[in-house]
Scaffold this motif. Structure first.
Motif, PDB file in Angstrom:
ATOM      1  N   LEU A 195      -1.690  -6.227   4.687  1.00  0.00           N
ATOM      2  CA  LEU A 195      -1.865  -6.431   3.251  1.00  0.00           C
ATOM      3  C   LEU A 195      -2.455  -5.194   2.589  1.00  0.00           C
ATOM      4  O   LEU A 195      -2.241  -4.946   1.395  1.00  0.00           O
ATOM      5  CB  LEU A 195      -2.788  -7.627   2.993  1.00  0.00           C
ATOM      6  N   ARG A 196      -3.164  -4.408   3.371  1.00  0.00           N
ATOM      7  CA  ARG A 196      -3.794  -3.207   2.823  1.00  0.00           C
ATOM      8  C   ARG A 196      -2.786  -2.130   2.431  1.00  0.00           C
ATOM      9  O   ARG A 196      -3.142  -1.174   1.737  1.00  0.00           O
ATOM     10  CB  ARG A 196      -4.816  -2.660   3.827  1.00  0.00           C
ATOM     11  N   MET A 197      -1.541  -2.290   2.812  1.00  0.00           N
ATOM     12  CA  MET A 197      -0.512  -1.362   2.352  1.00  0.00           C
ATOM     13  C   MET A 197      -0.458  -1.320   0.830  1.00  0.00           C
ATOM     14  O   MET A 197      -0.306  -0.253   0.230  1.00  0.00           O
ATOM     15  CB  MET A 197       0.855  -1.753   2.925  1.00  0.00           C
ATOM     16  N   ALA A 198      -0.589  -2.480   0.203  1.00  0.00           N
ATOM     17  CA  ALA A 198      -0.595  -2.539  -1.262  1.00  0.00           C
ATOM     18  C   ALA A 198      -1.950  -2.117  -1.821  1.00  0.00           C
ATOM     19  O   ALA A 198      -2.026  -1.449  -2.859  1.00  0.00           O
ATOM     20  CB  ALA A 198      -0.243  -3.949  -1.731  1.00  0.00           C
ATOM     21  N   ILE A 199      -3.012  -2.478  -1.138  1.00  0.00           N
ATOM     22  CA  ILE A 199      -4.367  -2.224  -1.635  1.00  0.00           C
ATOM     23  C   ILE A 199      -4.678  -0.733  -1.683  1.00  0.00           C
ATOM     24  O   ILE A 199      -5.314  -0.254  -2.627  1.00  0.00           O
ATOM     25  CB  ILE A 199      -5.386  -2.987  -0.766  1.00  0.00           C
ATOM     26  N   VAL A 200      -4.235   0.030  -0.678  1.00  0.00           N
ATOM     27  CA  VAL A 200      -4.562   1.470  -0.631  1.00  0.00           C
ATOM     28  C   VAL A 200      -3.556   2.329  -1.379  1.00  0.00           C
ATOM     29  O   VAL A 200      -3.693   3.546  -1.433  1.00  0.00           O
ATOM     30  CB  VAL A 200      -4.680   1.970   0.832  1.00  0.00           C
ATOM     31  N   GLY A 201      -2.527   1.696  -1.956  1.00  0.00           N
ATOM     32  CA  GLY A 201      -1.564   2.451  -2.735  1.00  0.00           C
ATOM     33  C   GLY A 201      -0.389   3.005  -1.961  1.00  0.00           C
ATOM     34  O   GLY A 201       0.336   3.865  -2.462  1.00  0.00           O
ATOM     35  N   PHE A 202      -0.165   2.515  -0.754  1.00  0.00           N
ATOM     36  CA  PHE A 202       0.971   2.977   0.040  1.00  0.00           C
ATOM     37  C   PHE A 202       2.289   2.479  -0.562  1.00  0.00           C
ATOM     38  O   PHE A 202       3.271   3.217  -0.652  1.00  0.00           O
ATOM     39  CB  PHE A 202       0.829   2.477   1.476  1.00  0.00           C
ATOM     40  N   LEU A 203       2.311   1.212  -0.959  1.00  0.00           N
ATOM     41  CA  LEU A 203       3.459   0.613  -1.634  1.00  0.00           C
ATOM     42  C   LEU A 203       2.945  -0.250  -2.779  1.00  0.00           C
ATOM     43  O   LEU A 203       1.869  -0.852  -2.672  1.00  0.00           O
ATOM     44  CB  LEU A 203       4.258  -0.281  -0.676  1.00  0.00           C
ATOM     45  N   PRO A 204       3.710  -0.356  -3.868  1.00  0.00           N
ATOM     46  CA  PRO A 204       3.311  -1.316  -4.904  1.00  0.00           C
ATOM     47  C   PRO A 204       3.465  -2.739  -4.384  1.00  0.00           C
ATOM     48  O   PRO A 204       4.339  -3.019  -3.551  1.00  0.00           O
ATOM     49  CB  PRO A 204       4.289  -1.024  -6.046  1.00  0.00           C
ATOM     50  N   ALA A 205       2.626  -3.623  -4.859  1.00  0.00           N
ATOM     51  CA  ALA A 205       2.663  -5.007  -4.384  1.00  0.00           C
ATOM     52  C   ALA A 205       4.002  -5.671  -4.669  1.00  0.00           C
ATOM     53  O   ALA A 205       4.435  -6.562  -3.922  1.00  0.00           O
ATOM     54  CB  ALA A 205       1.526  -5.807  -5.011  1.00  0.00           C
ATOM     55  N   ASN A 206       4.676  -5.242  -5.730  1.00  0.00           N
ATOM     56  CA  ASN A 206       5.958  -5.855  -6.073  1.00  0.00           C
ATOM     57  C   ASN A 206       7.159  -5.190  -5.429  1.00  0.00           C
ATOM     58  O   ASN A 206       8.311  -5.538  -5.741  1.00  0.00           O
ATOM     59  CB  ASN A 206       6.131  -5.910  -7.594  1.00  0.00           C
ATOM     60  N   ARG A 211       6.317  -7.492  -1.141  1.00  0.00           N
ATOM     61  CA  ARG A 211       6.198  -8.849  -1.678  1.00  0.00           C
ATOM     62  C   ARG A 211       6.566  -9.875  -0.605  1.00  0.00           C
ATOM     63  O   ARG A 211       5.902 -10.919  -0.471  1.00  0.00           O
ATOM     64  CB  ARG A 211       7.090  -9.006  -2.901  1.00  0.00           C
ATOM     65  N   ALA A 212       7.612  -9.596   0.165  1.00  0.00           N
ATOM     66  CA  ALA A 212       8.002 -10.511   1.241  1.00  0.00           C
ATOM     67  C   ALA A 212       6.890 -10.630   2.280  1.00  0.00           C
ATOM     68  O   ALA A 212       6.651 -11.714   2.831  1.00  0.00           O
ATOM     69  CB  ALA A 212       9.295 -10.019   1.892  1.00  0.00           C
ATOM     70  N   THR A 213       6.194  -9.524   2.544  1.00  0.00           N
ATOM     71  CA  THR A 213       5.091  -9.541   3.514  1.00  0.00           C
ATOM     72  C   THR A 213       3.923 -10.367   2.995  1.00  0.00           C
ATOM     73  O   THR A 213       3.335 -11.169   3.738  1.00  0.00           O
ATOM     74  CB  THR A 213       4.638  -8.100   3.809  1.00  0.00           C
ATOM     75  N   ILE A 214       3.580 -10.182   1.732  1.00  0.00           N
ATOM     76  CA  ILE A 214       2.501 -10.969   1.131  1.00  0.00           C
ATOM     77  C   ILE A 214       2.833 -12.457   1.200  1.00  0.00           C
ATOM     78  O   ILE A 214       1.993 -13.286   1.576  1.00  0.00           O
ATOM     79  CB  ILE A 214       2.261 -10.525  -0.327  1.00  0.00           C
ATOM     80  N   ASP A 215       4.068 -12.800   0.852  1.00  0.00           N
ATOM     81  CA  ASP A 215       4.480 -14.207   0.892  1.00  0.00           C
ATOM     82  C   ASP A 215       4.465 -14.754   2.310  1.00  0.00           C
ATOM     83  O   ASP A 215       4.045 -15.892   2.548  1.00  0.00           O
ATOM     84  CB  ASP A 215       5.876 -14.354   0.293  1.00  0.00           C
ATOM     85  N   ALA A 216       4.935 -13.955   3.277  1.00  0.00           N
ATOM     86  CA  ALA A 216       4.971 -14.414   4.670  1.00  0.00           C
ATOM     87  C   ALA A 216       3.562 -14.702   5.178  1.00  0.00           C
ATOM     88  O   ALA A 216       3.322 -15.711   5.854  1.00  0.00           O
ATOM     89  CB  ALA A 216       5.652 -13.366   5.548  1.00  0.00           C
ATOM     90  N   ILE A 217       2.626 -13.832   4.870  1.00  0.00           N
ATOM     91  CA  ILE A 217       1.243 -14.042   5.309  1.00  0.00           C
ATOM     92  C   ILE A 217       0.640 -15.253   4.616  1.00  0.00           C
ATOM     93  O   ILE A 217      -0.040 -16.075   5.240  1.00  0.00           O
ATOM     94  CB  ILE A 217       0.411 -12.772   5.069  1.00  0.00           C
ATOM     95  N   ALA A 218       0.888 -15.394   3.319  1.00  0.00           N
ATOM     96  CA  ALA A 218       0.353 -16.528   2.574  1.00  0.00           C
ATOM     97  C   ALA A 218       0.901 -17.854   3.085  1.00  0.00           C
ATOM     98  O   ALA A 218       0.215 -18.881   3.059  1.00  0.00           O
ATOM     99  CB  ALA A 218       0.655 -16.365   1.086  1.00  0.00           C
ATOM    100  N   GLN A 219       2.134 -17.835   3.571  1.00  0.00           N
ATOM    101  CA  GLN A 219       2.783 -19.074   4.007  1.00  0.00           C
ATOM    102  C   GLN A 219       2.597 -19.363   5.492  1.00  0.00           C
ATOM    103  O   GLN A 219       2.488 -20.536   5.887  1.00  0.00           O
ATOM    104  CB  GLN A 219       4.279 -19.001   3.683  1.00  0.00           C
ATOM    105  N   ALA A 256      -3.602 -10.515  -7.124  1.00  0.00           N
ATOM    106  CA  ALA A 256      -4.010  -9.905  -8.393  1.00  0.00           C
ATOM    107  C   ALA A 256      -3.117  -8.708  -8.723  1.00  0.00           C
ATOM    108  O   ALA A 256      -2.723  -8.514  -9.878  1.00  0.00           O
ATOM    109  CB  ALA A 256      -5.472  -9.486  -8.332  1.00  0.00           C
ATOM    110  N   LEU A 257      -2.807  -7.903  -7.702  1.00  0.00           N
ATOM    111  CA  LEU A 257      -1.921  -6.748  -7.921  1.00  0.00           C
ATOM    112  C   LEU A 257      -0.532  -7.179  -8.354  1.00  0.00           C
ATOM    113  O   LEU A 257       0.162  -6.448  -9.072  1.00  0.00           O
ATOM    114  CB  LEU A 257      -1.836  -5.908  -6.642  1.00  0.00           C
ATOM    115  N   LEU A 258      -0.117  -8.366  -7.924  1.00  0.00           N
ATOM    116  CA  LEU A 258       1.179  -8.911  -8.338  1.00  0.00           C
ATOM    117  C   LEU A 258       1.128  -9.502  -9.741  1.00  0.00           C
ATOM    118  O   LEU A 258       2.161  -9.896 -10.286  1.00  0.00           O
ATOM    119  CB  LEU A 258       1.632  -9.992  -7.350  1.00  0.00           C
ATOM    120  N   GLY A 259      -0.044  -9.592 -10.310  1.00  0.00           N
ATOM    121  CA  GLY A 259      -0.198 -10.196 -11.623  1.00  0.00           C
ATOM    122  C   GLY A 259      -0.330 -11.700 -11.591  1.00  0.00           C
ATOM    123  O   GLY A 259      -0.356 -12.349 -12.650  1.00  0.00           O
ATOM    124  N   GLU A 260      -0.433 -12.280 -10.397  1.00  0.00           N
ATOM    125  CA  GLU A 260      -0.570 -13.729 -10.258  1.00  0.00           C
ATOM    126  C   GLU A 260      -2.056 -14.091 -10.302  1.00  0.00           C
ATOM    127  O   GLU A 260      -2.659 -14.536  -9.318  1.00  0.00           O
ATOM    128  CB  GLU A 260       0.091 -14.195  -8.963  1.00  0.00           C
TER     129      GLU A 260
END
Length: 395
Positions: A195-206, A211-219, A256-260
């Motif tokens: 998840l830190r890929m988005a947090i440290v600025g490696f990739l945008p959360a969207n 986004r698929a990774t965030i959803d997979a972890i959340a689910q 939060a980075l996704l705007g949700e």
């Protein structure tokens, strides 16, 4: 979130590591993952067999058996802190600047190696994605810091290796079977640290794959409450564990980075509800009983809590960075923000013209939140995010 450090404290923070590591971070004497508070290098683990432990939770240990593990993510953590605190430091000592540049060079030279990773697994080294990611962070922040490190001649090299790391992560870190970025190269296991890929600025959360990774972890890496496990793969240790609080806060930040923001706030408030009567939290939460487990109180968890609150405030437009990337306050500028009375006194002592909107004495806000100040900075003052409430002075 403002790091409340005087300039000398920030400088001393990095000098500590330079001294503890002996200024050497090459393959023969790598930067350790931890040191004693006096800079001791030998912090071997031992068992105290005469103690029963909390509720019979033997073995009771002192020290840390992972002290001599190879964890390549430490390079990124240190240089990320250096980039964050660069404004407070102003200028690193020659020894510390050389040390930090050497840390970046070491990350560039060792990122291809396997290691034990952020979770200190004892089942053998792997090519953990998070470790590669933090080597990328090390170089990315070193490039930003190059003028302060007097390392302009290294920038081209650092950029080349940084780009190689990014390519390797994008190509080898993705698991088609998992539909997400995985724990390690060639693995199909999910791991919250990605998840830190988005947090440290490696990739945008969207980014679609992020986004698929965030959803997979959340689910698929959560309990019934939505709290996040570190991973579910074998790690060389017996028994199971609870959900990891900081991992849940990482998920909050990604939402939060996704705007949700509604979803992020709901999860944030739910996990914060497991703090004890004085607001302290542990390392883990039992998925069945909700009992606090593991190290307590856990600084790692509270850092995650603060950063998640900040991320929500930023996403909701209640906090923002001012004065450009360096955080430099504009001459003659004023800002309004909430401060506790004792902090407002401290601000004044540092030369800030701190007044309430109605007069020179700070006026209390409703519900004891603090005081509403209108501040005019002295020369070389810096603005930063103050908690989740707004923008305040960094000191």
């Amino acid at each position: 979130y403002v790091i409340l450090m005087e300039v000398d404290e920030a400088a001393d923070f990095f000098d500590f590591f330079a001294i503890a590591a002996g200024g050497i971070v090459d393959g023969a004497s790598p930067l350790q993952i931890l040191y004693g508070v006096g800079g001791e290098r030998l912090v071997a683990e031992s068992e105290l067999s005469h103690l029963p432990g909390y509720r019979g939770s033997r073995p009771v240990r002192i020290g840390n058996g992972a002290w001599n593990q190879v964890q390549l993510d430490v390079f990124g953590g240190l240089l990320s802190a250096a980039a964050l605190l660069a404004g407070q430091v102003g200028k690193f000592s020659p020894a510390t600047a050389a040390f930090l540049a050497a840390v970046a060079d070491t990350a560039a030279g060792r990122w291809t190696e396997p290691d034990q990773g952020i979770w200190e697994v004892r089942g053998g080294p792997q090519h953990f994605l998070h470790s590669k990611l933090m080597c990328w962070v090390a170089l990315d922040r070193a490039i930003e810091l190059a003028p302060l490190l007097e390392a302009a001649q290294r920038i081209a090299y650092w950029k080349t290796v940084r780009d190689r790391i990014k390519t390797a992560i994008l190509e080898q870190g993705w698991s088609q079977n998992a539909g997400a970025y995985a724990q390690a190269f060639g693995s199909d296991h999910l791991d919250a640290s990605v998840l830190r890929m988005a947090i440290v600025g490696f990739l945008p959360a969207n980014d679609p794959r992020m986004r698929a990774t965030i959803d997979a972890i959340a689910q698929r890496l959560t309990d019934a409450r939505g709290f996040v496990y570190r991973y579910r793969s074998a790690d060389g240790l017996e028994g199971g564990e609870g959900t990891f609080a900081i991992c849940t806060f990482w998920l909050v930040r990604c939402l939060a980075l996704l705007g949700e923001t509604a979803r992020a706030r709901e999860l944030y408030e739910r996990i914060c509800g497991y703090a004890n009567d004085v607001g302290l939290m542990s390392e883990e939460v039992d998925p069945a009983s909700g009992e606090l487990l593991g190290n307590f109180p856990q600084a790692f968890t509270h850092i995650g809590l603060v950063n998640a609150a900040w991320a929500i405030a930023l996403a909701e437009g209640k906090a923002s960075w001012r004065g450009g990337p360096s955080g430099e306050a504009q001459a003659g500028s004023t800002r309004s923000f909430d401060l506790k009375p004792s902090v407002c006194v401290r601000v004044r002592q540092l030369g800030w013209d701190c007044q309430s909107a109605s007069g020179p004495d700070p006026a209390p806000l409703p519900e004891g939140r603090g005081v509403l100040c209108r501040a005019r900075p002295p020369p070389r003052a810096r603005w930063g995010v103050w908690g989740g409430a707004g923008v305040g002075p960094t000191f």
